[in-house]
Write a protein that holds these residues in place. Structure first.
Motif: not given
Lengths: 329, 165
Positions: B112-133
């Motif tokens: 149940g752990i989502k995202g799994n942001f590895g090296p090189g993930t753009p910060l904007s992708a993380i922000i969008d992911f949080v907002r969307a999920n």
């Protein structure tokens, strides 16, 4: 996750019952509802108020980097040794540009982790000036109702004017550090007057005695203390090692006893209740204004004042009559 | 939901579990989330699963983001999820980032752990992911009912004062 369609509206009374029975999640949820100004929060707070009034509410203020968080951690540990249950509300600033915040006070409080009789909540100031968040006092109310013996409020690093803490705490601790030189003079007017206890932290540094001496001198000049029966002690601490923290806990207890003996506790509570009621009335008035006057009309009224077709005084008078604040002339 | 998101700040716990002390990445992400208007509680390094879950409960966060570089994720993540469930915390978005080998991702996601942001993930992708999920129910003014809590109580308070009339 629950099905969205048929979820009963949150039973906020249930949250209150559970909070009083000692449920940490209910307490955390109550603070969230309070912070978000949720519609259920008021009714919840009315009940919480009836259950409170037992906690000693202690405020920590002082410049950023003075060691407030570490000192709060050490004090909480000391109070735990004295078998008290301790709640902490740590306020950090929100960014005025994005509204976001990094709340880092827990980093210094890790040694308290795992103790179920300590509850720490970080709070962003959310644009409120004065060192506290709008919701801080009500969050204290929730911790008080949950039965914490001491509730510690840590303000955002404060300068000269952030004296809101006086309206929220029963005992105010002002933390300073050696080597700020003339800054002591600078804080004289604001923060110095609100201290019930002074702490010179980082007392292992050179100049600690001198800082303490300067504070002592300033205090001797201070004719306007609120309660003459209590002379603020000046304590030296080293928050990293915990030196001087037991003495601080002793002074806290002494101050509370003095407040009770002299009747100052009652007068402080009276002043706090009064300022809370006035703030709520003010808020109600603002809501009434917002509900009565549409934004575009507001805009026109403002523009008329700017262009000097009308003036702020008669416009405000007319609006006050319209919302029923003053009788028709 | 955009409208309610504005009224209601997203609160995120950024945690560094395990023994590695490299928290530059966690701090960069904390800063990026702050700049996106979120309230970020940063725990500092060397957090145990009970510390993370306790902080998430006390802070009533909407999301937890664990940053881990030490390779201990398969020991730590299941424990965090177990403790969350034990405490009745079901509506919090749990994400992870750092060094997570591809072969572990299915197992991590199964927890149940989502995202799994590895090296090189753009910060904007993380922000969008949080907002969307983040849970839309948590973002509404009326929060969803609180699931029952088992074994998460501090000492019971002495008999409460009488009720106001």
């Amino acid at each position: 996750m629950a099905e969205t369609g048929n979820v009963a509206p949150i039973a906020s009374l249930d949250v209150v019952d559970r909070l009083i029975a000692g449920d940490r999640r209910a307490l955390a949820r109550a603070i969230t509802l309070i912070e978000n100004g949720s519609p259920q929060a008021r009714q919840m707070l009315a009940r919480l108020h009836a259950h409170g009034g037992h906690a000693h509410i202690v405020g920590f203020t002082g410049s950023p980097g003075a060691g407030k968080s570490t000192l709060v951690m050490q004090l909480a540990r000391e109070l735990r040794r004295r078998d008290q249950r301790v709640g902490v509300i740590a306020v950090d600033p929100s960014s005025p540009f994005t509204g976001g915040a990094i709340l880092g006070d827990r980093i210094r409080m890790q040694e308290l982790a795992g103790d179920p009789n300590v509850f720490i909540r970080s709070m962003a100031s959310r644009g409120s000036l004065g060192g506290l968040a709008v919701a801080t006092r009500d969050a204290v109310r929730a911790l008080d109702a949950a039965g914490f013996d001491t509730v510690i409020i840590e303000t955002v690093g404060a300068g000269q004017a952030e004296v809101e803490i006086v309206r929220a705490a029963q005992t105010v601790i002002v933390v300073t550090v050696p080597g700020m030189g003339d800054d002591i003079q600078a804080i004289k007017a604001g923060i110095l007057e609100i201290a019930d206890i002074f702490v010179v932290n980082k007392a292992d540094r050179p100049g600690a005695d001198q800082t303490a001496a300067e504070l002592r001198m300033l205090l001797s000049l201070d004719e306007h203390r609120r309660e003459r029966e209590w002379r603020p002690p000046i304590l030296k601490t080293n928050a990293t090692t915990g030196e001087g923290v037991a003495a601080l806990a002793d002074q806290l207890a002494k101050h509370l006893a003095s407040l009770r003996e002299t009747g100052a506790l009652a007068s402080r509570s009276g002043r706090q209740a009064q300022s809370e009621m006035l703030a709520l009335l003010q808020q109600a008035m603002m809501e009434r204004i917002a509900a009565t006057i549409a934004p575009d009309e507001w805009e026109r009224l403002v523009q008329a004042v700017v262009e000097r077709r009308s003036d702020p005084y008669s416009t405000a008078d007319a609006l006050a009559r319209r919302i029923g604040l003053v009788p028709e002339a | 939901m955009a409208e309610t998101n504005e009224q209601r700040k997203i609160r995120v716990l950024v945690a560094k579990p395990g023994l590695d002390g490299h928290d530059r990445g966690a701090k960069v992400i904390a800063r990026a989330l702050r700049d996106a208007g979120m309230e970020v509680i940063y725990t500092g390094i060397r957090q145990t699963p009970p510390m993370i879950v306790e902080a998430a409960i006390q802070e009533d966060v909407d999301a937890i983001l664990m940053s881990i570089l030490s390779g201990a994720h398969m020991a730590i993540f299941p424990k965090v999820m177990e403790l969350l469930h034990e405490n009745g915390v079901h509506d919090v978005l749990v994400m992870a980032g750092g060094i997570l080998p591809d072969e572990d991702i299915p197992a991590i996601e199964a927890m149940g752990i989502k995202g799994n942001f590895g090296p090189g993930t753009p910060l904007s992708a993380i922000i969008d992911f949080v907002r969307a999920n983040v849970s839309p129910e948590r973002m509404s003014q009326e929060l969803p009912p609180l699931a029952p809590t088992a074994g998460a109580s501090f000492e019971a308070t002495p008999a409460p004062a009488k009720e106001a009339q």
